[in-house]
Design a protein around this motif. Structure first.
Motif, short mmCIF file in Angstrom:
data_model
loop_
_atom_site.label_atom_id
_atom_site.label_comp_id
_atom_site.label_asym_id
_atom_site.label_seq_id
_atom_site.Cartn_x
_atom_site.Cartn_y
_atom_site.Cartn_z
N LEU A 149 0.84 -1.20 0.00
CA LEU A 149 0.00 0.00 0.00
C LEU A 149 0.88 1.24 0.00
CD1 LEU A 149 -2.77 -0.82 2.66
CD2 LEU A 149 -2.84 -1.20 0.19
N ILE A 150 0.58 2.15 -0.94
CA ILE A 150 1.34 3.40 -1.05
C ILE A 150 0.36 4.56 -1.09
CG2 ILE A 150 2.95 4.74 -2.47
CD1 ILE A 150 3.88 2.02 -3.64
N GLU A 151 0.62 5.56 -0.26
CA GLU A 151 -0.17 6.78 -0.27
C GLU A 151 0.77 7.95 -0.47
OE1 GLU A 151 -3.18 9.34 2.59
OE2 GLU A 151 -3.18 7.15 2.71
N GLY A 152 0.64 8.63 -1.61
CA GLY A 152 1.57 9.71 -1.92
C GLY A 152 2.98 9.16 -2.05
N SER A 153 3.88 9.66 -1.23
CA SER A 153 5.27 9.18 -1.25
C SER A 153 5.57 8.23 -0.09
CB SER A 153 6.23 10.37 -1.20
OG SER A 153 6.04 11.09 0.00
N LYS A 154 4.53 7.79 0.63
CA LYS A 154 4.74 6.94 1.80
C LYS A 154 4.31 5.50 1.55
CE LYS A 154 4.44 10.55 5.26
NZ LYS A 154 3.80 11.00 6.50
#
Length: 202
Positions: free
Chosen positions: A24-29
């Motif tokens: 799971l990736i949200e934005g750059s995290k």
């Protein structure tokens, strides 16, 4: 902010190899990584199937002179960007800009580009700082470094490079048997600059 789920890849972490991983990736995290049964995918995440592909941490290259047809010795933002783009396409996410032996004025030019590049909007590999390889090398083991530019280590020069590079001088490769090398290495240690042995007859 983009929300992405990578599925079905083989993920290599510092601790294990995960087959058919869910990431799971949200934005750059990176929010989560694990086996399919371990990670719940929220409904608003776009899925990207990476079957038969590997996902692994980006590489850090601490000794990088160029790539993609450009050399960091060109001392330009364009060259830094070209090198960074090429390296990113091969999995290198960050690097130390490494010099070759040259005149001190040329080394200052290269050092000055480092903070400029770091402050730019580059979206590829990041420059973590400057690696000075030469001119403090042994004549007998200079390799491709020009003999006429080799010299004994100089703490005032290193201080000036540190200043010009925006305090981004991270690593200095030198031959420890040269006059003054050990004293300079002690000063570098106090300034949190790593001294590395190389091109040496020690």
């Amino acid at each position: 902010m983009s929300k992405i789920t990578l599925i079905n890849a083989t993920a290599i972490t510092p601790f294990e190899k995960i087959e058919a991983a869910t990431i799971l990736i949200e934005g750059s995290k990176l929010l989560a990584i694990g086996r399919k049964k371990e990670v719940v995918i929220p409904p608003d995440y776009r899925r990207i199937d990476l079957k038969n592909l590997l996902v692994l941490p980006g590489l850090i290259d601490q000794h990088l002179h160029g790539g993609g047809g450009a050399s960091l010795m060109e001392a330009s933002l364009k060259a830094f960007g070209q090198v960074a783009d090429f390296q990113a396409s091969h999995g290198v996410t960050s690097f130390l800009a490494t010099t070759l032996t040259a005149s001190f004025s040329k080394l200052l030019e290269i050092g000055a580009v480092v903070p400029q590049y770091q402050g730019s909007q580059a979206q590829s590999a990041r420059c973590l700082g400057l690696h000075l390889e030469g001119p403090y090398l042994a004549q007998e083991f200079a390799g491709i470094h020009p003999l006429e530019e080799l010299q004994n280590p100089s703490w005032p020069e290193i201080q000036e490079l540190q200043r010009v590079s925006g305090h981004n001088l991270r690593l200095v490769t030198m031959a420890p048997e040269l006059p003054g090398a050990l004293a300079v290495a002690r000063e570098m240690r106090q300034a949190r600059i790593l001294a590395a042995m190389g091109h040496s007859n020690a």
